[in-house]
Design a protein around this motif. Structure first.
Motif, PDB file in Angstrom:
ATOM      1  N   THR A 261       0.845  -1.179   0.000  1.00 43.77           N
ATOM      2  CA  THR A 261       0.000   0.000   0.000  1.00 43.77           C
ATOM      3  C   THR A 261       0.889   1.240   0.000  1.00 43.77           C
ATOM      4  OG1 THR A 261      -0.080   0.171   2.412  1.00 43.77           O
ATOM      5  CG2 THR A 261      -1.716  -1.248   1.359  1.00 43.77           C
ATOM      6  N   ALA A 262       0.265   2.397  -0.159  1.00 41.15           N
ATOM      7  CA  ALA A 262       1.024   3.648  -0.131  1.00 41.15           C
ATOM      8  C   ALA A 262       1.681   3.875   1.219  1.00 41.15           C
ATOM      9  CB  ALA A 262       0.101   4.818  -0.474  1.00 41.15           C
ATOM     10  N   ALA A 280      -7.810  -5.069  -4.312  1.00 33.41           N
ATOM     11  CA  ALA A 280      -8.909  -4.160  -4.013  1.00 33.41           C
ATOM     12  C   ALA A 280      -8.611  -2.784  -4.601  1.00 33.41           C
ATOM     13  CB  ALA A 280      -9.093  -4.063  -2.510  1.00 33.41           C
ATOM     14  N   PRO A 281      -9.630  -2.020  -4.968  1.00 32.43           N
ATOM     15  CA  PRO A 281      -9.382  -0.680  -5.497  1.00 32.43           C
ATOM     16  C   PRO A 281      -8.545   0.155  -4.534  1.00 32.43           C
ATOM     17  CG  PRO A 281     -11.664  -1.297  -5.860  1.00 32.43           C
ATOM     18  CD  PRO A 281     -11.069  -2.355  -4.990  1.00 32.43           C
ATOM     19  N   GLY A 282      -7.578   0.886  -5.094  1.00 33.53           N
ATOM     20  CA  GLY A 282      -6.716   1.716  -4.261  1.00 33.53           C
ATOM     21  C   GLY A 282      -5.395   2.008  -4.937  1.00 33.53           C
ATOM     22  N   LYS A 283      -4.523   2.731  -4.230  1.00 35.71           N
ATOM     23  CA  LYS A 283      -3.197   3.091  -4.745  1.00 35.71           C
ATOM     24  C   LYS A 283      -2.151   2.158  -4.134  1.00 35.71           C
ATOM     25  CE  LYS A 283      -4.342   7.966  -5.488  1.00 35.71           C
ATOM     26  NZ  LYS A 283      -3.990   9.382  -5.171  1.00 35.71           N
ATOM     27  N   TYR A 284      -1.175   1.776  -4.978  1.00 35.02           N
ATOM     28  CA  TYR A 284      -0.179   0.790  -4.550  1.00 35.02           C
ATOM     29  C   TYR A 284       1.205   1.172  -5.057  1.00 35.02           C
ATOM     30  CZ  TYR A 284      -4.263  -2.157  -3.699  1.00 35.02           C
ATOM     31  OH  TYR A 284      -5.463  -2.654  -3.250  1.00 35.02           O
ATOM     32  N   VAL A 285       2.196   0.514  -4.445  1.00 33.44           N
ATOM     33  CA  VAL A 285       3.575   0.560  -4.908  1.00 33.44           C
ATOM     34  C   VAL A 285       4.010  -0.875  -5.116  1.00 33.44           C
ATOM     35  CG1 VAL A 285       5.948   1.213  -4.382  1.00 33.44           C
ATOM     36  CG2 VAL A 285       4.050   2.682  -3.648  1.00 33.44           C
ATOM     37  N   VAL A 286       4.614  -1.161  -6.257  1.00 36.86           N
ATOM     38  CA  VAL A 286       5.138  -2.494  -6.508  1.00 36.86           C
ATOM     39  C   VAL A 286       6.659  -2.416  -6.518  1.00 36.86           C
ATOM     40  CG1 VAL A 286       4.963  -2.229  -9.025  1.00 36.86           C
ATOM     41  CG2 VAL A 286       5.110  -4.517  -8.003  1.00 36.86           C
ATOM     42  N   VAL A 287       7.316  -3.342  -5.821  1.00 32.26           N
ATOM     43  CA  VAL A 287       8.763  -3.396  -5.735  1.00 32.26           C
ATOM     44  C   VAL A 287       9.236  -4.690  -6.378  1.00 32.26           C
ATOM     45  CG1 VAL A 287      10.764  -3.412  -4.205  1.00 32.26           C
ATOM     46  CG2 VAL A 287       8.754  -2.032  -3.619  1.00 32.26           C
ATOM     47  N   ALA A 288      10.155  -4.569  -7.352  1.00 34.19           N
ATOM     48  CA  ALA A 288      10.725  -5.737  -8.030  1.00 34.19           C
ATOM     49  C   ALA A 288      12.167  -5.899  -7.581  1.00 34.19           C
ATOM     50  CB  ALA A 288      10.651  -5.568  -9.548  1.00 34.19           C
ATOM     51  N   ARG A 296      11.070  -0.005  -8.482  1.00 33.62           N
ATOM     52  CA  ARG A 296       9.688   0.180  -8.051  1.00 33.62           C
ATOM     53  C   ARG A 296       8.907   1.038  -9.022  1.00 33.62           C
ATOM     54  NH1 ARG A 296       8.431   5.075  -5.025  1.00 33.62           N
ATOM     55  NH2 ARG A 296      10.236   6.473  -5.072  1.00 33.62           N
ATOM     56  N   ASN A 297       7.589   0.942  -8.869  1.00 31.14           N
ATOM     57  CA  ASN A 297       6.679   1.782  -9.637  1.00 31.14           C
ATOM     58  C   ASN A 297       5.399   1.938  -8.815  1.00 31.14           C
ATOM     59  OD1 ASN A 297       5.590   3.328 -11.633  1.00 31.14           O
ATOM     60  ND2 ASN A 297       5.449   1.710 -13.175  1.00 31.14           N
ATOM     61  N   THR A 298       4.685   3.003  -9.049  1.00 31.65           N
ATOM     62  CA  THR A 298       3.398   3.213  -8.388  1.00 31.65           C
ATOM     63  C   THR A 298       2.282   3.005  -9.402  1.00 31.65           C
ATOM     64  OG1 THR A 298       3.454   5.588  -8.851  1.00 31.65           O
ATOM     65  CG2 THR A 298       4.398   4.843  -6.754  1.00 31.65           C
ATOM     66  N   PHE A 299       1.125   2.566  -8.925  1.00 29.38           N
ATOM     67  CA  PHE A 299      -0.021   2.362  -9.815  1.00 29.38           C
ATOM     68  C   PHE A 299      -1.298   2.415  -8.988  1.00 29.38           C
ATOM     69  CE2 PHE A 299       1.034  -1.734  -8.121  1.00 29.38           C
ATOM     70  CZ  PHE A 299      -0.165  -2.425  -7.998  1.00 29.38           C
ATOM     71  N   GLU A 300      -2.425   2.473  -9.684  1.00 29.66           N
ATOM     72  CA  GLU A 300      -3.725   2.550  -9.028  1.00 29.66           C
ATOM     73  C   GLU A 300      -4.663   1.527  -9.652  1.00 29.66           C
ATOM     74  OE1 GLU A 300      -7.063   5.914  -7.699  1.00 29.66           O
ATOM     75  OE2 GLU A 300      -5.289   6.487  -8.882  1.00 29.66           O
ATOM     76  N   ILE A 301      -5.500   0.916  -8.817  1.00 31.93           N
ATOM     77  CA  ILE A 301      -6.475  -0.079  -9.279  1.00 31.93           C
ATOM     78  C   ILE A 301      -7.876   0.464  -9.060  1.00 31.93           C
ATOM     79  CG2 ILE A 301      -7.512  -2.325  -8.751  1.00 31.93           C
ATOM     80  CD1 ILE A 301      -5.037  -2.667 -10.335  1.00 31.93           C
ATOM     81  N   HIS A 302      -8.689   0.380 -10.126  1.00 31.17           N
ATOM     82  CA  HIS A 302     -10.112   0.705 -10.027  1.00 31.17           C
ATOM     83  C   HIS A 302     -10.917  -0.580 -10.198  1.00 31.17           C
ATOM     84  CE1 HIS A 302      -8.207   4.507 -11.402  1.00 31.17           C
ATOM     85  NE2 HIS A 302      -9.072   5.055 -10.545  1.00 31.17           N
ATOM     86  N   ASP A 303     -12.142  -0.549  -9.764  1.00 38.61           N
ATOM     87  CA  ASP A 303     -12.996  -1.725  -9.888  1.00 38.61           C
ATOM     88  C   ASP A 303     -13.133  -2.129 -11.355  1.00 38.61           C
ATOM     89  OD1 ASP A 303     -14.744  -3.775  -9.202  1.00 38.61           O
ATOM     90  OD2 ASP A 303     -16.511  -2.478  -9.324  1.00 38.61           O
ATOM     91  N   GLY A 304     -12.892  -3.394 -11.632  1.00 42.08           N
ATOM     92  CA  GLY A 304     -13.021  -3.915 -12.992  1.00 42.08           C
ATOM     93  C   GLY A 304     -11.783  -3.781 -13.846  1.00 42.08           C
ATOM     94  N   ASP A 305     -10.706  -3.190 -13.327  1.00 45.79           N
ATOM     95  CA  ASP A 305      -9.473  -3.034 -14.100  1.00 45.79           C
ATOM     96  C   ASP A 305      -8.845  -4.383 -14.458  1.00 45.79           C
ATOM     97  OD1 ASP A 305      -9.478  -0.320 -14.237  1.00 45.79           O
ATOM     98  OD2 ASP A 305      -7.975   0.015 -12.676  1.00 45.79           O
ATOM     99  N   VAL A 306      -8.264  -4.436 -15.651  1.00 46.59           N
ATOM    100  CA  VAL A 306      -7.381  -5.527 -16.057  1.00 46.59           C
ATOM    101  C   VAL A 306      -6.188  -4.839 -16.709  1.00 46.59           C
ATOM    102  CG1 VAL A 306      -7.071  -7.590 -17.458  1.00 46.59           C
ATOM    103  CG2 VAL A 306      -9.293  -7.141 -16.403  1.00 46.59           C
TER     104      VAL A 306
END
Length: 346
Positions: A261-262, A280-288, A296-306
């Motif tokens: 999470t953020a 779940a819908p929200g803002k995230y950070v992914v770390v590779a 790392r990169n940041t991204f956001e998920i909305h309902d129904g996103d693919v």
């Protein structure tokens, strides 16, 4: 007979519909979830105090008494005629160890038992009753067990439509808590649209969409002799992660991933070139993590996103203009917590 409204307490925003249905035929439907493991220490929803031990008396007969066991859904006498498992235990030995002396899958078995004290467990799915009986050489050969059992069936929606196969599972917990404020699990990994037999009472339902944090919790009341039907609407989106040398490039294998999470709370960890998770819908950070470096990169998920989430691997020092590029460890911006390297399977 109409069911009274079922009380629900939701811990997340959701659309939840519960319809308790009085269904006399419930006892005739096939059992779908199986009995619990034999355990004479089952916390019994026992008969009232004073009625736990039943003395079965017999007149004018000799030899081994035959005891007929009958299970009822409720106290009004609705008999269960399939899906039952009976286990009879007898205490023996200096340590009082319980020994299984008889078992039957018949709805109303007639068991020959020597006179003495026995512990009988009647299991109907996850509903059960454990109590003591005393068998004597004379008396009517009859013993009734009132399970006070009901049924629960969960339906799940995703995007307003029935959830895809194998995308939803749910767990059932008791309303009671231990000294650590934890609930006891009744059943884990259940699938939607199956009838689960339960003792009457309040249960916490945890419905899981995918393998990450898209879950919903609700309290549901199961009533004796009734089928409670619950519909839960899930929200969430799918994200596929790839570590690339440049935008649109090939995904690099053997990459470790941490989705956070953020605020830096870990949501999901995995290993692979193209892991996909429902979030779940929200803002995230992914770390590779690859080659001893972190990106790392940041991204956001909305309902129904693919969506695909790319993390671009830089070759040297931190480049703020690089789209999707991240810091190379140990450089860490002050506004983002240091990612963990303690990867665990979840």
């Amino acid at each position: 007979m109409h069911a009274s409204p079922v009380s629900l307490a939701l811990s997340l925003a959701l659309a939840l519909v519960v319809v308790p249905v009085a269904t006399p035929a419930m006892a005739e439907q096939p059992i779908l979830d199986g009995p619990p493991a034999p355990n004479v220490d089952i916390p019994a929803r026992q008969a009232p105090k004073g009625a736990n031990t039943t003395v079965i008396e017999r007149a004018g007969k000799t030899g081994t008494p035959a005891v007929r066991l009958v299970a009822l859904l409720t106290g009004d006498g609705q008999q269960i005629d399939r899906g039952l498992v009976w286990r009879v235990f007898q205490t023996s030995g200096p340590n009082g160890k319980a020994k299984l002396v008889a078992e039957s899958h018949d709805a109303s078995p007639s068991m020959k038992l020597h006179p003495g004290d026995y512990t009988v467990n009647a299991a109907f799915g996850r509903a059960n009753l454990t109590r003591k009986i005393t068998v004597r050489a004379d008396g009517p050969p009859y013993e009734a067990f009132i399970l006070n059992a009901g049924g629960l069936r969960l339906a799940a929606l995703v995007g307003g439509k029935p959830a895809p196969p194998n995308s939803i599972s749910y767990s059932i917990f008791t309303d009671d808590r231990d000294q650590f404020d934890n609930r006891a699990a009744v059943l884990n990994g259940a699938k939607p649209n199956l009838i689960i037999r339960l003792n009457s009472g309040i249960y916490r339902i945890v419905s899981q969409y995918g393998d990450a944090n898209a879950r919903i919790e609700a309290d549901v009341t199961v009533e004796a002799g009734k089928l409670t039907e619950t519909t839960i609407s899930h929200t969430g989106g799918k994200a596929t992660f790839k570590l690339v040398a440049r935008s649109g490039g090939e995904a690099m294998p053997d990459t470790r991933w941490s989705v956070q999470t953020a605020d830096g709370d870990i949501v999901k960890e995995s290993v692979g070139a193209l892991p996909t998770h429902v979030l779940a819908p929200g803002k995230y950070v992914v770390v590779a993590s690859s080659g001893g470096h972190l990106y790392r990169n940041t991204f956001e998920i909305h309902d129904g996103d693919v969506k695909d989430v790319e993390v671009i691997r830089t070759a040297g020092a931190y480049e703020p203009e690089s789209v999707g590029a991240s810091d190379i460890a140990p450089t860490t911006p002050s506004d983002f917590p240091e990612p963990t390297l303690d990867f665990k399977s979840r």
